[in-house]
Scaffold this active site. Structure first.
Site, short mmCIF file in Angstrom:
data_model
loop_
_atom_site.label_atom_id
_atom_site.label_comp_id
_atom_site.label_asym_id
_atom_site.label_seq_id
_atom_site.Cartn_x
_atom_site.Cartn_y
_atom_site.Cartn_z
N CYS A 86 0.83 -1.19 0.00
CA CYS A 86 0.00 0.00 0.00
C CYS A 86 0.87 1.24 0.00
CB CYS A 86 -0.93 0.02 1.21
SG CYS A 86 -0.04 0.12 2.78
N ASP A 125 6.93 24.22 -33.50
CA ASP A 125 7.98 24.77 -34.35
C ASP A 125 7.60 24.47 -35.80
OD1 ASP A 125 10.57 25.79 -35.03
OD2 ASP A 125 11.20 23.72 -35.36
#
Length: 827
Positions: A14, A498
């Site tokens: 856990c 770009d």
């Protein structure tokens, strides 16, 4: 220089386990960072300088968990004295992941303990050879290497626990059914059956459930209780309460000396069963890595002195000449020297059509040679191959924690102590105010609270989704270098692209050849022959266009260049002039309607030139950096997702806006120098935008780093791995659409996992504490609480695994390389 070492760890269950291991590792000298992935059962530890894994391993053990350590004995030839021993030990200990190495000169062997996720036995083997000695045996049992010991142990414990628990439940339930109770009591008295339950439950509690005691005591010893503590306390309470009720019933109030052996046994069995299912499901989350690893060849055919020898893939070194026969897997990356064949590169490009490979072409390890023999020179081997880099990238992304997981870990760290406090309050309230027998009610409700609140599902909510998501991305050619990017990309509202090399191919191509007078092929070969004397990029595009059509270039004479205007030469008995409109005007050649056509080409972001033969205008030539296939479709899809799309380029505004019009982009940031691109991203962020920048990963590195998510365009083997948070393996921008869609789906899965995990606890803890009893008379049985806890974890895992069914929204193809054959040629 800093080093990072991976440590596989068993026994974590856990989020509190994760926090405990991270804190234990973080306290070690030289450790700068430690991140634990519960789903992968792996810790990634960063050291300031040379790694010292032995301290880290000891810290994990002290925290109550089991680091996975492998041992090997390797016979060595060539050792003669004590200095040989120390040399080999020093060489091995320089490798990351070595816990211990010991060389015995008498037996001529080295004993090594190592972390298999940080260093392989083959790497150790290679290091010994580099030290000047010859290892004789890898000492590794391949089958044992892949054997799932943890899964087998869990399965065996589940089967044993079930074999003892089923009769316990039968006895316990039988005593509660009036028709069966008479039969049971006729065989032996009630306390006799309690004794049998005790005998059957004991091996379940202390053998099958031993893992809960080992880990639970470690958690309590470190004052950091977790899931194992809750299971240990809850099942032990049921077990020891029952033992006391059996051995000393007089100490209990009337009517409370009952046994709960079946609850203790069922709790352990159900939670073990849940752990086993979790283990199986967690194994499925890493299937993408396994599939990639299966692509690697095990052997290679190395050509040495004219002979071909089949050697293990680990023995191949750069520079070896390798033969790949038809139908075989290409073992490593390399450059073809002889032969030609079609190669299936779908594992890299996603393109199902095989690619022709011939002399000087690059081949990639893991691809399949189809129909011809290839001899190639190895360039990248082992961890340097493209396939290995992909595997490493995916593993790194799966190991990293996104922000939402770090928040979850903090919550889980305080959740368990709160649950223990609620359990104490529950016991006190029922004991003080509950109906008769108050002790029995207090006991049942307290155990139910402890079991229902196990935070296992919380710990699995994020890492399992990240593992499946990154694995699915790898299958689609979208590589997430950072797990955080998978979450952050889902929040992006602005995509900045770009232009050169991203929206476009990144190199000039001959796009138009408009013939006004003469034969097309003759004109093109003459123009290309003249341009062959120039070093201008436009000249390269024209020459490439002619060669792709299969045209040979004639010889020229009397070559003369006028910078800024054009060039003149004699070709095949003709005088040829090639240049701009001002060059034609200087020569006195009328352009006429051709000038209108050239202007139209210029508006399309193309660079027009003219060719004249013997003083007469013969052709219009247009060269441009063409759009990549799929760019327009990708922009439309991103807009359909509600994203703003902008283009950022250093080109002049007219060219930039022409390209933007073609793909449908309204926001254009033009004439931006490379060092100013990051500032433009900052400006958008200051305006409140979450940005993703898409670039080629080299010149755009500052902007990629500045953006919330940097997406690097990779093409084939030239992957800019270090450039961005996300790498698109193919040059197709439709990969961005798939990346954003996958990230949103993954984040949605994580959130739904948390809603279930936390909602489940918030809703059921009051039920377990008995909040419904005054109204409905319902009291949650501890057995049902244990079953519900296990089902919660399985639900979270199953929900994460649904990501494996994610389908790409846009088909992605390997980028094409358009030449003259793919352009508009006007005769």
């Amino acid at each position: 220089m800093a080093e990072r070492v991976d440590i596989r760890i068993h026994g974590m269950s856990c989020a509190s386990c994760v926090g405990r291991v991270e804190r234990a590792l973080g306290k070690q000298p030289g450790v700068t960072d430690a991140q634990v992935n519960l789903a992968a059962e792996k810790a990634t530890v960063a050291f300031e300088e040379h790694a010292n894994p032995s301290q880290a391993v000891h810290a994990v053990i002290e925290a109550g968990y089991q680091p996975v350590i492998k041992t090997a004995e390797i016979p060595i030839i060539g050792m003669t004295c004590g200095s040989c021993v120390s040399r080999i030990e020093r060489t091995i200990e320089k490798l990351p992941g070595i816990v211990q190495s010991s060389v015995n000169l008498t037996t001529q062997k080295v004993f090594v303990r190592f972390l298999p996720d940080a260093v392989t036995l083959q790497r150790i083997h290679h290091a010994i050879r580099d030290a000047g000695y010859e290892p004789q045996d890898l000492g590794e049992n391949t089958q044992a290497e892949h054997e799932d010991r943890e899964g087998i142990q869990l399965r065996n414990k589940v089967l044993l626990a079930a074999a003892f628990t089923i009769p316990v439940v039968f006895i316990a339930m039988g005593k509660m059914i009036p028709a069966l109770e008479a039969i049971f009591t006729s065989i032996m008295p009630h306390r006799g059956w309690m004794s049998i339950e005790w005998l059957l439950t004991t091996p379940v509690q202390f053998y099958a459930g031993a893992r809960f005691y080992r880990a639970g005591f470690a958690e309590l010893r470190h004052a950091n209780p977790g899931m194992n503590s809750l299971v240990m306390i809850g099942s032990s309470a049921a077990y020891f309460y029952s033992v006391a009720a059996l051995l000393a019933p007089g100490f209990f109030p009337a009517g409370t000396a009952e046994s709960y052996f079946e609850a203790a046994a069922v709790i352990v069995t159900l939670i073990l069963l849940g752990r086993y299912f979790e283990h199986v499901a967690k194994g499925r989350t890493s299937e993408a890595i396994k599939k990639l690893l299966q692509l690697q060849a095990k052997t290679a055919r190395v050509i040495c002195d004219g002979d071909t020898q089949e050697v293990p893939i680990e023995a191949v070194v750069p520079g070896d000449r390798i033969l790949a026969r038809p139908g075989e897997c290409v073992p490593v990356d390399g450059i073809v020297e002889e032969g030609h064949s079609y190669v299936d590169e779908s594992m890299i490009s996603g393109e199902p059509v095989p690619v022709l490979k011939q002399k000087d072409n690059e081949v990639v390890g893991g691809t399949i040679n189809k129909n011809g023999a290839l001899t190639f020179r190895a360039t990248r081997v082992g961890a340097d191959t493209v396939l290995s880099q992909i595997v490493k990238m995916v593993e790194s992304a799966q190991a990293e924690k996104p922000p939402i997981q770090k928040l979850a870990d903090k919550i889980a760290g305080i959740f368990v102590p709160i649950v223990l406090a609620i359990a104490v309050i529950t016991f006190s309230v029922w004991l003080g105010f509950g109906p008769t027998p108050a002790l029995a009610f207090a006991f049942v409700t307290t155990v139910s609270v402890l079991l229902i609140a196990c935070p296992c599902a919380m710990g699995l909510a994020t890492p399992t989704a990240i593992m499946v998501g990154t694995g699915k991305g790898a299958e689609m050619g979208v590589l997430f270098r950072k797990g955080a990017a998978l979450e952050t990309l889902a929040k992006v509202d602005t995509i900045v692209l770009d232009k050169t090399g991203t929206l476009t191919l990144g190199r000039p191509e001959l796009t138009d050849f408009v013939v006004l007078e003469g034969q097309e092929n003759d004109l093109l070969r003459w123009v290309a022959a003249v341009e062959a004397q120039s070093e201008h990029p436009i000249a390269e595009a024209i020459i490439r266009g002619a060669k792709e059509r299969g045209l040979g270039l004639p010889s020229i004479s009397h070559f003369q260049a006028e910078p800024g205007f054009g060039i003149e030469a004699d070709v095949d008995g003709h005088k040829l002039n090639v240049g701009a409109d001002r060059y034609m005007s200087r020569l006195g050649i009328e352009l006429g309607k051709a000038e209108e056509r050239a202007a139209a080409l210029a508006r399309e972001a193309k660079s027009p030139l003219y060719a004249a033969v013997d003083g007469k205008l013969a052709a219009i030539i247009a060269v441009a950096d063409p759009l990549k296939v799929g760019s327009t479709e990708a922009i439309a899809s991103l807009k359909a997702q509600g994203l703003e799309v902008a283009m950022l380029t250093g080109d002049n505004r007219a060219t930039a806006e022409a390209i933007a019009r073609q793909v449908g982009i309204q926001q254009v940031l033009a004439e931006v120098l490379p060092d100013q691109k990051a500032n433009e991203i900052k400006r958008l962020q200051a305006e409140g935008h979450n940005t993703a920048f898409v670039g080629d990963g080299i010149n755009d590195a500052p902007a990629l780093a500045q953006a919330d998510v940097g997406i690097a365009i990779g093409t084939g083997t030239d992957i800019a791995i270090e450039a961005g948070d996300v790498v698109l393996m193919r040059g197709d921008l439709r990969g961005i659409v798939n990346a954003t869609s996958l990230s949103k789906r993954t984040r949605k899965t994580i959130l739904s996992n948390f809603v279930w995990a936390y909602g489940y606890n918030v809703a059921l803890i009051p039920v377990a504490a008995g909040a419904l009893y005054p109204i409905t008379g319902f009291l949650l049985n501890p057995i049902l609480a244990a079953a519900a806890m296990s089902l919660s974890s399985i639900f979270v895992l199953a929900n994460s695994l649904r990501l494996r069914r994610f389908q790409p929204l846009s088909p992605v193809r390997q980028e094409s390389k358009p030449g003259l054959l793919e352009t508009q040629v006007h005769a």
